[in-house]
Design a protein around this motif. Structure first.
Motif, PDB file in Angstrom:
ATOM      1  N   GLN A   1      -7.873   9.483  -4.144  1.00 29.68           N
ATOM      2  CA  GLN A   1      -7.445   8.758  -5.344  1.00 29.68           C
ATOM      3  C   GLN A   1      -6.710   9.707  -6.289  1.00 29.68           C
ATOM      4  O   GLN A   1      -7.176  10.817  -6.551  1.00 29.68           O
TER       5      GLN A   1
ATOM      6  N   THR B   1      -2.559   2.451 -12.100  1.00 32.34           N
ATOM      7  CA  THR B   1      -1.942   1.138 -12.328  1.00 32.34           C
ATOM      8  C   THR B   1      -0.427   1.271 -12.234  1.00 32.34           C
ATOM      9  O   THR B   1       0.251   0.443 -11.631  1.00 32.34           O
TER      10      THR B   1
ATOM     11  N   SER C   1       0.859  -1.193   0.000  1.00 37.70           N
ATOM     12  CA  SER C   1       0.000   0.000   0.000  1.00 37.70           C
ATOM     13  C   SER C   1       0.897   1.245   0.000  1.00 37.70           C
ATOM     14  O   SER C   1       2.062   1.183   0.401  1.00 37.70           O
ATOM     15  N   TRP C   2       0.354   2.367  -0.485  1.00 42.23           N
ATOM     16  CA  TRP C   2       1.216   3.539  -0.653  1.00 42.23           C
ATOM     17  C   TRP C   2       0.468   4.820  -0.328  1.00 42.23           C
ATOM     18  O   TRP C   2      -0.759   4.877  -0.345  1.00 42.23           O
TER      19      TRP C   2
ATOM     20  N   SER D   1       0.682   1.620  -8.681  1.00 38.82           N
ATOM     21  CA  SER D   1       0.547   0.333  -7.983  1.00 38.82           C
ATOM     22  C   SER D   1       1.646  -0.635  -8.393  1.00 38.82           C
ATOM     23  O   SER D   1       2.227  -1.326  -7.555  1.00 38.82           O
ATOM     24  N   GLU D   2       1.947  -0.667  -9.711  1.00 38.55           N
ATOM     25  CA  GLU D   2       3.035  -1.537 -10.193  1.00 38.55           C
ATOM     26  C   GLU D   2       4.367  -1.084  -9.588  1.00 38.55           C
ATOM     27  O   GLU D   2       5.187  -1.901  -9.170  1.00 38.55           O
TER      28      GLU D   2
END
Lengths: 329, 329
Positions: free
Chosen positions: B263, B279, B249-250, B282-283
């Motif tokens: 978001q 995305t 998580s970030w 997250s990657e």
């Protein structure tokens, strides 16, 4: 040989492995020049042979990249939607480099190894760029054949003292099983002893033939087959049939030569650093001893189409020109 | 995940994996057009970063193929003989397709699978030809870097429901250990469930980062980094630092946002079918949680050179523009 495969199971047995000789598809005396007329004919013949017995009739362009001077692709999507199936019998194509790659490899001495030398390292990179671009042009022209590039170096193939040390063919098998035509080529590869070397298309063919057990193998070249002396000489005789024994030794059975044990003289383009015609017969004999017929034939002729179609397996017509190398028990 | 490797042993630890974003190196609104100015600068910066701390000074051309209008190669062999060594720190380059391959893939629906449909099968072939030609042009231009093409499909990489199912990185490791710079790209691959799909460059990076454990990863893109809303909007704020926790998580730590849980809005070129900016974060977070710094930065700027050189690992200069994503314990 660490090949990581003992039992190759193909969904459909492989029909044919074809070698497009460098001399047949490039202009051997001109630096990096494709013999486009030959290549177009070769591609058409390959397609015809692959479609043999299939219901897919029309030629559908599969290179959708833009052409010089155009801003968009000309693909007609509806043509594909009308097509019911796109079936091809199982072929693998390997092409030689011809006038591609040779200059880069010989200038740098990549085949001798020594990656710690800047010239060899750069030559390795330069050779790979050159042989890959041949490849791109070939698949670009081979329209209508669902071919996929599988560069041996990228596939992780490597050698030890120039013999194959590692060559996992599973990626090739998966591509075949998915209905594609894998296209491989002679390449610069890593060598465990030398650092690097050149893996020739002929060695690739022998390896694939031994593991994939095709019904037959065709070498497309720039002469009608194997002769008893350089084919330019006035009395050169085409060797029509060579019989291979269990141990890989071979002899000419047609025509009957006065001295059938005599060494066949070498006839090969001078830039073919990967071996002469005797090497070619010996490599072919190693394939034939597995019970796989090998045909050496001039590219882009009626004789090459006959060979690619597999018709020679039943009977060799009297007017067929080429060399058949096959196992006799 | 069947990756066939548990212990990757590199002779020299890998320094950096670089993603050349499709939007940064191609003209995104023009079919199959390289952004040549950007690519030349990117190549020079890559070379400078790779040579950092090395004795090899001069740029030696490694594409010896002929140029349009010329009949022979212009390589100067003596230049290589004078060069003592040709050392590069260990880099892997992955490039996106940008305006290459996208048309072919989206027209045929390759990413949805279905190889039994002629349109999908042909689209698979067409996509691979298009992304491979990008690649050729890129390595052609990237002169002086000993890069070797390693196409994921050729390497036997495959997916299951679009997740990596098989991706043996041993060929990449061997190329690195021999002193080459492996170049991979987003590709059409076989999928065990769907028949085929598209494997994006970002998924390739995540996989390689997890297995090769580079010191840092750089994403070169066409904007200055990740913003809190589309960067064209007047109040868009560049997210300078994102902290990643053990579980992946970030959260944004610089600047301090009024509502740090909100978001991040998506800002991504419409042709990027492989995922938007969320995305991407997250990657990147999945990479950073391994303790690998990730920098997202605009290609061909002073900021990208700073990132590629690894200087950000010690201290992030106040005037550096970009996004750092890293692990906090």
């Amino acid at each position: 040989m660490e090949t990581n495969q003992t039992d190759i199971k193909l969904k459909t047995p492989i029909r044919c492995i074809v070698k497009l000789g460098g001399a047949a598809i490039t202009c051997k005396n001109e630096f990096e020049k494709i013999n486009e007329a030959n290549l177009v004919t070769v591609s058409s013949q390959l397609r015809e042979a692959m479609m043999f017995g299939s219901s897919s009739g029309s030629v559908l362009e599969m290179d959708w990249s833009k052409r010089p001077g155009m801003t968009e692709s000309l693909v007609k999507v509806d043509d594909f939607k009308e097509q019911q199936v796109l079936d091809f019998s199982s072929f693998v194509v390997i092409h030689g480099a011809g006038s591609f790659g040779h200059f880069q490899a010989s200038t740098s001495g990549v085949h001798r190894g020594g990656l710690n030398q800047p010239l060899v390292k750069a030559g390795f990179v330069a050779t790979r760029i050159s042989v890959s671009s041949t490849f791109i042009q070939i698949i670009g022209i081979k329209r209508g054949i669902p071919s996929v590039a599988m560069s041996p170096f990228s596939c992780g193939w490597s050698t030890r003292e120039r013999n194959i040390a590692s060559a996992d063919v599973s990626a090739v098998v998966e591509a075949l099983d998915s209905g594609f035509v894998p296209v491989l080529h002679g390449d610069a590869v890593l060598d465990e002893a030398l650092g690097c070397t050149i893996l020739s298309g002929d060695v690739i063919i022998s390896h694939l033939a031994a593991h994939l057990k095709p019904q037959f193998v065709v070498f497309l070249t720039d002469v009608f087959g194997v002769y008893d002396r350089p084919p330019a000489e006035p009395n050169a005789v085409l060797l029509r049939e060579i019989a291979v024994r269990e141990d890989g030794s071979w002899s000419v059975v047609n025509p009957t030569l006065e001295d059938s044990d005599k060494q066949v003289e070498i006839s090969v383009a001078s830039h073919d650093t990967t071996g002469g015609m005797v090497t070619k017969i010996s490599e072919a004999a190693m394939i034939a001893k597995h019970g796989i017929d090998v045909y050496i034939v001039k590219a882009a002729t009626e004789h090459s189409l006959t060979a690619l179609s597999g018709k020679l397996r039943d009977k060799i017509p009297d007017d067929w020109l080429g060399t058949v190398i096959r196992h006799v028990s």
